[in-house]
Motif scaffolding. Structure first.
Motif, mmCIF file in Angstrom:
data_model
loop_
_atom_site.group_PDB
_atom_site.id
_atom_site.type_symbol
_atom_site.label_atom_id
_atom_site.label_comp_id
_atom_site.label_asym_id
_atom_site.label_seq_id
_atom_site.Cartn_x
_atom_site.Cartn_y
_atom_site.Cartn_z
ATOM 1 N N GLY A 19 0.797 -1.238 0.012
ATOM 2 C CA GLY A 19 -0.083 -0.108 0.146
ATOM 3 C C GLY A 19 0.836 1.385 0.039
ATOM 4 O O GLY A 19 0.475 2.251 -0.821
ATOM 5 N N ALA A 20 1.799 1.184 0.866
ATOM 6 C CA ALA A 20 2.870 2.493 0.898
ATOM 7 C C ALA A 20 3.379 2.562 -0.531
ATOM 8 O O ALA A 20 3.581 3.797 -1.136
ATOM 9 C CB ALA A 20 3.947 2.250 1.959
ATOM 10 N N ILE A 69 2.260 1.782 -3.579
ATOM 11 C CA ILE A 69 1.139 2.286 -4.472
ATOM 12 C C ILE A 69 0.949 3.659 -4.118
ATOM 13 O O ILE A 69 0.724 4.474 -5.154
ATOM 14 C CB ILE A 69 -0.033 1.492 -4.355
ATOM 15 C CG1 ILE A 69 0.186 -0.056 -4.838
ATOM 16 C CG2 ILE A 69 -1.295 2.139 -4.990
ATOM 17 C CD1 ILE A 69 -1.038 -1.204 -4.581
ATOM 18 N N GLU A 70 0.755 4.077 -2.938
ATOM 19 C CA GLU A 70 0.571 5.440 -2.348
ATOM 20 C C GLU A 70 1.633 6.338 -3.008
ATOM 21 O O GLU A 70 1.400 7.488 -3.715
ATOM 22 C CB GLU A 70 0.525 5.618 -1.030
ATOM 23 C CG GLU A 70 0.136 7.038 -0.593
ATOM 24 C CD GLU A 70 -0.037 6.929 0.994
ATOM 25 O OE1 GLU A 70 0.436 7.866 1.685
ATOM 26 O OE2 GLU A 70 -0.727 6.133 1.631
ATOM 27 N N GLU A 71 2.938 6.184 -2.830
ATOM 28 C CA GLU A 71 4.109 6.764 -3.388
ATOM 29 C C GLU A 71 4.099 6.972 -4.874
ATOM 30 O O GLU A 71 4.296 7.892 -5.487
ATOM 31 C CB GLU A 71 5.327 6.195 -2.952
ATOM 32 C CG GLU A 71 6.593 7.098 -3.386
ATOM 33 C CD GLU A 71 6.534 8.306 -2.695
ATOM 34 O OE1 GLU A 71 7.292 9.300 -3.019
ATOM 35 O OE2 GLU A 71 6.040 8.666 -1.558
ATOM 36 N N THR A 124 1.365 6.594 -6.923
ATOM 37 C CA THR A 124 0.086 7.617 -7.396
ATOM 38 C C THR A 124 0.459 8.839 -7.106
ATOM 39 O O THR A 124 0.079 9.740 -7.811
ATOM 40 C CB THR A 124 -1.098 7.117 -6.373
ATOM 41 O OG1 THR A 124 -1.177 5.439 -6.508
ATOM 42 C CG2 THR A 124 -2.161 7.720 -6.695
ATOM 43 N N ARG A 125 1.177 9.220 -5.853
ATOM 44 C CA ARG A 125 1.355 10.542 -5.476
ATOM 45 C C ARG A 125 2.357 11.230 -6.588
ATOM 46 O O ARG A 125 2.085 12.401 -6.803
ATOM 47 C CB ARG A 125 2.057 10.526 -4.059
ATOM 48 C CG ARG A 125 2.504 12.057 -3.430
ATOM 49 C CD ARG A 125 3.130 11.933 -2.103
ATOM 50 N NE ARG A 125 4.170 11.416 -1.877
ATOM 51 C CZ ARG A 125 5.522 12.189 -2.336
ATOM 52 N NH1 ARG A 125 5.353 13.264 -2.691
ATOM 53 N NH2 ARG A 125 6.321 11.482 -1.986
ATOM 54 N N THR A 148 4.186 1.153 9.810
ATOM 55 C CA THR A 148 3.496 1.927 8.809
ATOM 56 C C THR A 148 4.312 3.049 8.362
ATOM 57 O O THR A 148 4.649 3.530 7.159
ATOM 58 C CB THR A 148 2.134 2.526 9.452
ATOM 59 O OG1 THR A 148 1.195 1.241 9.825
ATOM 60 C CG2 THR A 148 1.300 3.239 8.386
ATOM 61 N N GLN A 206 6.311 3.805 4.712
ATOM 62 C CA GLN A 206 6.146 5.024 3.851
ATOM 63 C C GLN A 206 7.359 5.528 3.538
ATOM 64 O O GLN A 206 7.834 5.803 2.542
ATOM 65 C CB GLN A 206 5.162 5.982 4.703
ATOM 66 C CG GLN A 206 3.862 5.896 4.902
ATOM 67 C CD GLN A 206 3.295 6.521 5.885
ATOM 68 O OE1 GLN A 206 3.912 7.175 6.892
ATOM 69 N NE2 GLN A 206 2.070 6.399 5.859
ATOM 70 N N GLU A 237 9.180 5.737 -0.107
ATOM 71 C CA GLU A 237 9.852 6.934 -0.828
ATOM 72 C C GLU A 237 11.206 6.974 -1.313
ATOM 73 O O GLU A 237 11.497 7.241 -2.524
ATOM 74 C CB GLU A 237 9.770 8.025 0.551
ATOM 75 C CG GLU A 237 8.372 8.851 0.640
ATOM 76 C CD GLU A 237 8.446 9.571 1.958
ATOM 77 O OE1 GLU A 237 9.575 9.749 2.553
ATOM 78 O OE2 GLU A 237 7.396 9.912 2.448
ATOM 79 N N TYR A 293 10.995 4.707 -4.365
ATOM 80 C CA TYR A 293 10.727 5.624 -5.827
ATOM 81 C C TYR A 293 12.228 6.562 -6.045
ATOM 82 O O TYR A 293 12.277 6.621 -7.190
ATOM 83 C CB TYR A 293 9.534 6.409 -5.505
ATOM 84 C CG TYR A 293 9.163 7.239 -6.556
ATOM 85 C CD1 TYR A 293 8.697 6.755 -7.564
ATOM 86 C CD2 TYR A 293 9.418 8.750 -6.656
ATOM 87 C CE1 TYR A 293 8.152 7.427 -8.814
ATOM 88 C CE2 TYR A 293 9.239 9.516 -7.755
ATOM 89 C CZ TYR A 293 8.628 8.927 -8.707
ATOM 90 O OH TYR A 293 8.243 9.800 -10.004
#
Length: 167
Positions: free
Chosen positions: A55-56, A58-60, A62-63, A149, A153, A157, A160
């Motif tokens: 999830g982290a 995917i979130e990164e 997506t951001r 969590t 994250q 980061e 990426y």
């Protein structure tokens, strides 16, 4: 005397000429524009961590406008959570912990649509401290989950940034 605008312009030209760029501002490997993140394999005893770390990631993505669905993505990010360990970093006595550190290690690879590996990173690791509640194991467990969590994250980061680092 040179005006302030001219100094700023001159500094910009010098920085651009040196090849300097912001970390993570480059392109993805293999000229990929978008990435689908496959659910990571969890090789640890910490249940649910595959969802937290996936999830982290995917979130990164997506951001940074790089995430896409499985059928539409240019690349596939897959891998494993190889280990999660905890150690004591502060004590109030010989046997009483007041602060612990949780460390996670991941192995990841990015493949193009043909299945060719275009980027690989092994032993990506980071750690995060959390407080221990001497009266409640449930509170300590919750603190550890929150630390994991935050850790996920930060790892996302970093991943990426490493994938898009053109240096």
């Amino acid at each position: 005397m040179i005006s302030n605008r001219l100094w700023v312009l001159l500094a910009g030209v010098i920085i651009a000429g040196c090849g300097y760029g912001f970390q993570g501002a480059g392109s993805l490997p293999g000229d990929a524009q978008t990435v689908f993140v496959q659910l990571l394999t969890n090789r640890t005893s910490e249940t649910g961590m595959e969802n937290v770390f996936t999830g982290a990631l995917i979130e990164e993505l997506t951001r940074n406008q790089r995430a896409a669905g499985e059928g539409r993505a240019d690349a596939l990010l897959s891998g494993e959570i190889a280990s999660i360990s905890t150690d004591t970093i502060a004590r109030t006595g010989a046997t009483t912990s007041v602060e612990r550190r949780v460390r996670a290690t991941l192995n990841l690879e990015l493949t193009d649509r043909a299945g060719v590996v275009i980027w690989k990173a092994r032993n990506i690791s980071a750690s995060e401290a959390f407080s221990v509640d001497s009266d409640s194991q449930a509170i300590t467990n919750q603190s550890q989950r929150e630390a994991l969590t935050r850790l996920a994250q930060r790892v996302a980061e970093s991943v990426y940034s490493r994938m898009t680092d053109d240096f």
